[in-house]
Design a protein around this motif. Structure first.
Motif, PDB file in Angstrom:
ATOM      1  N   SER A  61       0.833  -1.203   0.000  1.00  0.00           N
ATOM      2  CA  SER A  61       0.000   0.000   0.000  1.00  0.00           C
ATOM      3  C   SER A  61       0.869   1.255   0.000  1.00  0.00           C
ATOM      4  O   SER A  61       0.610   2.216  -0.736  1.00  0.00           O
ATOM      5  N   THR A  62       1.928   1.239   0.822  1.00  0.00           N
ATOM      6  CA  THR A  62       2.831   2.397   0.880  1.00  0.00           C
ATOM      7  C   THR A  62       3.526   2.612  -0.463  1.00  0.00           C
ATOM      8  O   THR A  62       3.700   3.750  -0.920  1.00  0.00           O
ATOM      9  N   ALA A  63       3.939   1.502  -1.107  1.00  0.00           N
ATOM     10  CA  ALA A  63       4.625   1.625  -2.397  1.00  0.00           C
ATOM     11  C   ALA A  63       3.709   2.260  -3.447  1.00  0.00           C
ATOM     12  O   ALA A  63       4.128   3.132  -4.223  1.00  0.00           O
ATOM     13  N   LEU A  64       2.430   1.855  -3.509  1.00  0.00           N
ATOM     14  CA  LEU A  64       1.503   2.416  -4.475  1.00  0.00           C
ATOM     15  C   LEU A  64       1.210   3.871  -4.173  1.00  0.00           C
ATOM     16  O   LEU A  64       1.097   4.714  -5.088  1.00  0.00           O
ATOM     17  N   LEU A  65       1.068   4.214  -2.899  1.00  0.00           N
ATOM     18  CA  LEU A  65       0.841   5.616  -2.534  1.00  0.00           C
ATOM     19  C   LEU A  65       2.038   6.474  -2.928  1.00  0.00           C
ATOM     20  O   LEU A  65       1.880   7.619  -3.374  1.00  0.00           O
ATOM     21  N   ASN A  66       3.264   5.932  -2.739  1.00  0.00           N
ATOM     22  CA  ASN A  66       4.454   6.685  -3.150  1.00  0.00           C
ATOM     23  C   ASN A  66       4.469   6.897  -4.664  1.00  0.00           C
ATOM     24  O   ASN A  66       4.863   7.962  -5.163  1.00  0.00           O
ATOM     25  N   GLN A  67       4.041   5.868  -5.403  1.00  0.00           N
ATOM     26  CA  GLN A  67       3.981   6.028  -6.857  1.00  0.00           C
ATOM     27  C   GLN A  67       2.999   7.132  -7.246  1.00  0.00           C
ATOM     28  O   GLN A  67       3.278   7.982  -8.117  1.00  0.00           O
ATOM     29  N   GLU A  68       1.828   7.150  -6.637  1.00  0.00           N
ATOM     30  CA  GLU A  68       0.812   8.160  -6.958  1.00  0.00           C
ATOM     31  C   GLU A  68       1.333   9.546  -6.613  1.00  0.00           C
ATOM     32  O   GLU A  68       1.112  10.512  -7.362  1.00  0.00           O
ATOM     33  N   THR A  69       2.061   9.618  -5.453  1.00  0.00           N
ATOM     34  CA  THR A  69       2.620  10.925  -5.065  1.00  0.00           C
ATOM     35  C   THR A  69       3.648  11.402  -6.092  1.00  0.00           C
ATOM     36  O   THR A  69       3.687  12.570  -6.479  1.00  0.00           O
ATOM     37  N   GLY A  70       4.524  10.497  -6.549  1.00  0.00           N
ATOM     38  CA  GLY A  70       5.545  10.878  -7.525  1.00  0.00           C
ATOM     39  C   GLY A  70       4.922  11.301  -8.861  1.00  0.00           C
ATOM     40  O   GLY A  70       5.365  12.283  -9.480  1.00  0.00           O
ATOM     41  N   ARG A 149      -7.178  10.026 -11.060  1.00  0.00           N
ATOM     42  CA  ARG A 149      -7.717  10.011  -9.700  1.00  0.00           C
ATOM     43  C   ARG A 149      -8.738   8.893  -9.548  1.00  0.00           C
ATOM     44  O   ARG A 149      -8.775   8.190  -8.517  1.00  0.00           O
ATOM     45  N   THR A 150      -9.566   8.731 -10.576  1.00  0.00           N
ATOM     46  CA  THR A 150     -10.590   7.683 -10.501  1.00  0.00           C
ATOM     47  C   THR A 150      -9.954   6.305 -10.453  1.00  0.00           C
ATOM     48  O   THR A 150     -10.351   5.430  -9.647  1.00  0.00           O
ATOM     49  N   LEU A 151      -8.965   6.085 -11.314  1.00  0.00           N
ATOM     50  CA  LEU A 151      -8.304   4.776 -11.314  1.00  0.00           C
ATOM     51  C   LEU A 151      -7.566   4.496  -9.994  1.00  0.00           C
ATOM     52  O   LEU A 151      -7.574   3.369  -9.497  1.00  0.00           O
ATOM     53  N   PHE A 152      -6.943   5.531  -9.420  1.00  0.00           N
ATOM     54  CA  PHE A 152      -6.205   5.281  -8.166  1.00  0.00           C
ATOM     55  C   PHE A 152      -7.158   5.089  -6.997  1.00  0.00           C
ATOM     56  O   PHE A 152      -6.817   4.409  -6.022  1.00  0.00           O
ATOM     57  N   VAL A 155      -7.642   1.621  -6.905  1.00  0.00           N
ATOM     58  CA  VAL A 155      -6.493   0.965  -6.252  1.00  0.00           C
ATOM     59  C   VAL A 155      -6.642   1.045  -4.740  1.00  0.00           C
ATOM     60  O   VAL A 155      -6.421   0.045  -4.015  1.00  0.00           O
ATOM     61  N   ARG A 156      -7.009   2.235  -4.248  1.00  0.00           N
ATOM     62  CA  ARG A 156      -7.188   2.378  -2.791  1.00  0.00           C
ATOM     63  C   ARG A 156      -8.268   1.436  -2.280  1.00  0.00           C
ATOM     64  O   ARG A 156      -8.150   0.829  -1.206  1.00  0.00           O
ATOM     65  N   GLY A 157      -9.358   1.334  -3.029  1.00  0.00           N
ATOM     66  CA  GLY A 157     -10.439   0.453  -2.585  1.00  0.00           C
ATOM     67  C   GLY A 157      -9.990  -0.993  -2.496  1.00  0.00           C
ATOM     68  O   GLY A 157     -10.305  -1.711  -1.530  1.00  0.00           O
ATOM     69  N   SER A 158      -9.255  -1.460  -3.522  1.00  0.00           N
ATOM     70  CA  SER A 158      -8.768  -2.844  -3.481  1.00  0.00           C
ATOM     71  C   SER A 158      -7.774  -3.046  -2.342  1.00  0.00           C
ATOM     72  O   SER A 158      -7.746  -4.104  -1.684  1.00  0.00           O
ATOM     73  N   LEU A 159      -6.910  -2.025  -2.063  1.00  0.00           N
ATOM     74  CA  LEU A 159      -5.974  -2.140  -0.929  1.00  0.00           C
ATOM     75  C   LEU A 159      -6.717  -2.213   0.391  1.00  0.00           C
ATOM     76  O   LEU A 159      -6.366  -3.001   1.280  1.00  0.00           O
ATOM     77  N   ASP A 160      -7.751  -1.359   0.545  1.00  0.00           N
ATOM     78  CA  ASP A 160      -8.539  -1.402   1.788  1.00  0.00           C
ATOM     79  C   ASP A 160      -9.204  -2.754   1.957  1.00  0.00           C
ATOM     80  O   ASP A 160      -9.264  -3.312   3.076  1.00  0.00           O
ATOM     81  N   THR A 161      -9.744  -3.293   0.852  1.00  0.00           N
ATOM     82  CA  THR A 161     -10.375  -4.618   0.942  1.00  0.00           C
ATOM     83  C   THR A 161      -9.348  -5.676   1.374  1.00  0.00           C
ATOM     84  O   THR A 161      -9.630  -6.533   2.224  1.00  0.00           O
TER      85      THR A 161
END
Length: 510
Positions: A61-70, A149-152, A155-161
């Motif tokens: 989850s942290t890795a994907l969030l870092n990618q979105e931030t970059g 934003r919609t696609l990510f 991603v957040r929803g699948s990570l939360d699940t």
């Protein structure tokens, strides 16, 4: 309890108790082992699988969030450095996915399906974001930002699940661990209660079957020992205790017989003691006669032989004068032998006072007594700092005098050199008297301490052969021992003297 049961042997009773206890304990231990195995499995699953899975999911989850931030930073600032979080996040994503695969996140499992969902959503978002961060790409449009934003969000929803499912698995593992711990605790309590119950049963059973008959037998034996030795002893209870009672009764009978014999032996011993006292008195009288009455005839024989030698000097032939010299020498040697025997017999017969005395002073006194022998032999006696010992000074001076005198007597071609040292060995002081004389062969190490034992002829070395025997008797009288050190380079006699409590801190120098 039936008569047959009471006639059982102690081994049979103990076997019965042991079998019953072993069966119950084995059942309890088997249940405890199962509970322990369940507890271990639940703990290992929680610590080795569920925990690491959740940690890897958080890393993903942290890795994907870092990618979105970059990506978002690069889209706004168009600076290549802003893509560093994105590239690091891609690498961390690969590591996290690899860990999850190793921990069981494979297709067909719940955690594997969740991971596949996350990866599909992430791949779709990464595919949409790739054109916007490519080198030379035009500025991002609002439609692209909105789509990203919609696609990510997907991603957040699948990570939360995924994290929710892992949290549920963790809670289930904790519940299993708690249940296993509760079962194990219950089994341990059951084992403790069972052990206590078995102890009570064993205590009461052994007390009734074994302890009570033993106490009864002990009471009868005590009554016999304290009051009436003629009262019979009867044993009851198990076979061994009954046999023990019979053996005690047989022993009582034997003691009665032996007491009668001891009374007769005691009377005989009293008679022999009185005879021994009379014999000792006779021996003391003999010692008095030897020291006084026998000395006078010897002196008379020696004196008259010397008068004959002087008066008829030149009148007798050589053989006659030799006979007179033999008679004078024999009388003198007899006087010396009698004096040495008396000194040997007096050691320990009339004990003197033991006092604390410096061993160095005793050596000095012995050297002073040997002044003539030292002068004639050109010898030298040395000693370092010696300890204080509790002895009879006169007797211990005689020990040093005999040992040093032997060193001066049995000298080699060079002038004799004698050295006296001492060192502490546990509760004893070990004294050493060493010299550079002719030495003693190891085969004679014990013979030299016997009475009248000589290794040389009287013409070669004078003496009666009593000196070392007297040294041994004096040293043993003081509680020590004396020996010839056959491993030393020079002739060395060693002897021990018990060290007093106040002498332990005084160290003797070599």
């Amino acid at each position: 309890m039936s008569t047959d049961a009471r006639g059982w042997s102690i081994r049979r009773w103990l076997t019965l108790f042991a079998v019953a206890e072993a069966v119950l304990l084995l059942a309890a231990l088997a249940g405890g082992a199962i509970a322990m195995s369940n507890l271990t499995a639940a703990r290992n699953g929680l610590l080795d699988v569920i925990g690491p899975q959740r940690l890897a999911a958080l890393q993903l989850s942290t890795a994907l969030l870092n990618q979105e931030t970059g990506v978002r930073g690069y889209q706004l600032g168009r600076q290549p450095d802003f893509l560093t979080p994105y590239t690091d996040g891609v690498r961390e994503q690969a590591d996290a996915v690899g860990q999850l695969r190793q921990l069981g996140a494979v297709p067909g499992t719940r955690i594997g399906d969740d991971l596949e969902t996350v990866l599909r959503a992430a791949t779709e978002w990464q595919a949409a974001a790739a054109p916007t961060i490519a080198p030379g790409a035009p500025p991002v449009t609002p439609a692209q930002i909105e789509r990203g934003r919609t696609l990510f969000d997907a991603v957040r929803g699948s990570l939360d699940t995924q994290l929710d499912h892992l949290a549920a698995v963790r809670d289930s593992g904790r519940a299993d661990l708690d249940r296993a711990a509760t079962v194990l605790t219950s089994m341990l309590v059951a084992v403790a209660v069972l052990v206590a119950l078995l102890f009570v049963v064993l205590f009461l059973g052994l007390r009734r079957v074994i302890t009570r008959p033993i106490l009864q037998l002990a009471g009868e034996v005590r009554h016999v020992a304290d009051q009436d030795v003629r009262r019979p002893v009867n044993g009851s209870g198990p076979r061994e205790i009954a046999q023990l009672g019979a053996d005690v009764e047989a022993m009582r009978q034997r003691i009665l017989d032996e007491v009668a014999e001891l009374e007769q032996a005691h009377a005989l011993l009293d008679r022999r003691t009185r005879e021994l006292e009379r014999s000792n008195a006779d021996l003391e009288q003999f010692a008095y006669v030897a020291s006084h009455d026998l000395q006078e005839p010897l002196r008379k024989v020696a004196s008259f032989c010397q008068l004959l030698q002087r008066r008829y000097a030149g009148l007798l032939d050589e053989r006659g004068e030799q006979y007179i010299e033999f008679a004078v020498d024999g009388a003198k040697r007899m006087q010396i032998l009698i004096n040495d025997l008396l000194a040997f017999s007096r050691v320990g017969r009339k004990p003197g006072e033991h006092v604390e005395v410096d061993a160095g002073r005793l050596v000095d006194d012995a050297v002073a007594n040997l002044e003539v022998a030292l002068s004639l032999s050109a010898g030298k006696v040395e000693h370092g700092e010696l300890p204080e010992v509790r002895v009879e000074p006169a007797l211990m001076t005689a020990v040093f005098q005999n040992l040093i005198g032997n060193a001066l007597k049995f000298k080699g071609e060079t002038p004799p050199e004698v050295r006296v040292t001492a060192e502490r060995d546990g509760g004893d002081w070990v004294f050493s008297v060493s010299d550079n004389g002719i030495g003693i062969d190891a085969e004679y190490a014990e013979r030299v301490f016997a009475l009248f034992q000589r290794l040389h002829t009287r013409s070669a070395y004078p003496g009666t052969g009593i000196g070392l025997a007297l040294c041994r008797r004096i040293v043993e009288y003081h509680g020590g021992r004396i020996w010839l050190d056959t491993e030393a380079e020079s002739t060395t006699f060693r002897f021990t003297i018990p060290a007093g409590e106040d002498n332990g801190t005084h160290d003797a120098g070599a």
